[in-house]
Design a protein around this motif. Sequence first.
Motif, short mmCIF file in Angstrom:
data_model
loop_
_atom_site.label_atom_id
_atom_site.label_comp_id
_atom_site.label_asym_id
_atom_site.label_seq_id
_atom_site.Cartn_x
_atom_site.Cartn_y
_atom_site.Cartn_z
N THR A 31 -2.75 6.41 -4.99
CA THR A 31 -1.90 5.92 -3.91
C THR A 31 -1.67 4.42 -4.05
O THR A 31 -0.53 3.94 -3.94
N ASN A 35 1.90 2.73 -4.87
CA ASN A 35 2.47 1.74 -3.96
C ASN A 35 2.81 0.44 -4.69
O ASN A 35 3.85 -0.17 -4.42
N LYS A 38 5.96 1.22 -6.84
CA LYS A 38 7.13 1.38 -5.98
C LYS A 38 7.60 0.03 -5.44
O LYS A 38 8.80 -0.27 -5.44
N THR A 39 6.66 -0.79 -5.02
CA THR A 39 7.00 -2.10 -4.49
C THR A 39 7.59 -3.00 -5.56
O THR A 39 8.55 -3.73 -5.31
N TYR A 75 -1.80 -5.75 -2.16
CA TYR A 75 -2.25 -4.64 -3.00
C TYR A 75 -3.18 -5.12 -4.11
O TYR A 75 -4.19 -4.48 -4.42
#
Length: 117
Positions: A31, A35, A38-39, A75
């Motif tokens: 995950t 993320n 994707k970011t 992140y």
Amino acid sequence: MNDKLLIITRIKKTINKIDKITENFSRNENTLRDNIKKTMYNLLEESYMANIVELNNRKFYQQKILIKIKMLDFYFNLAYEKKLITRKQFELVGNNLMDIFVMTRAWIKSGINEESE
């Protein structure tokens, strides 16, 4: 496609570095890895949008770029705390994100100057 905007070139190079770093994340951190990726791709997309839209709409996309950078910073702080990346990788990514952030702020500031002319 050869991009003339320095910030887009820098984002692409950072994506390549991040791809190499995140491919070693453990399975139970899918995950977080997803993320991050994707970011990063959204960051590139927002940069293209900011580059092609009219001047009066550009600031909206530039601000979204800054938000994406802040999310990536979060992140990677998380990945470092979980010991998924080394200190060297953390600093490498952090420096690249800071450079992109500074370039984006300068881009926003230059747009303000263009509007007043």
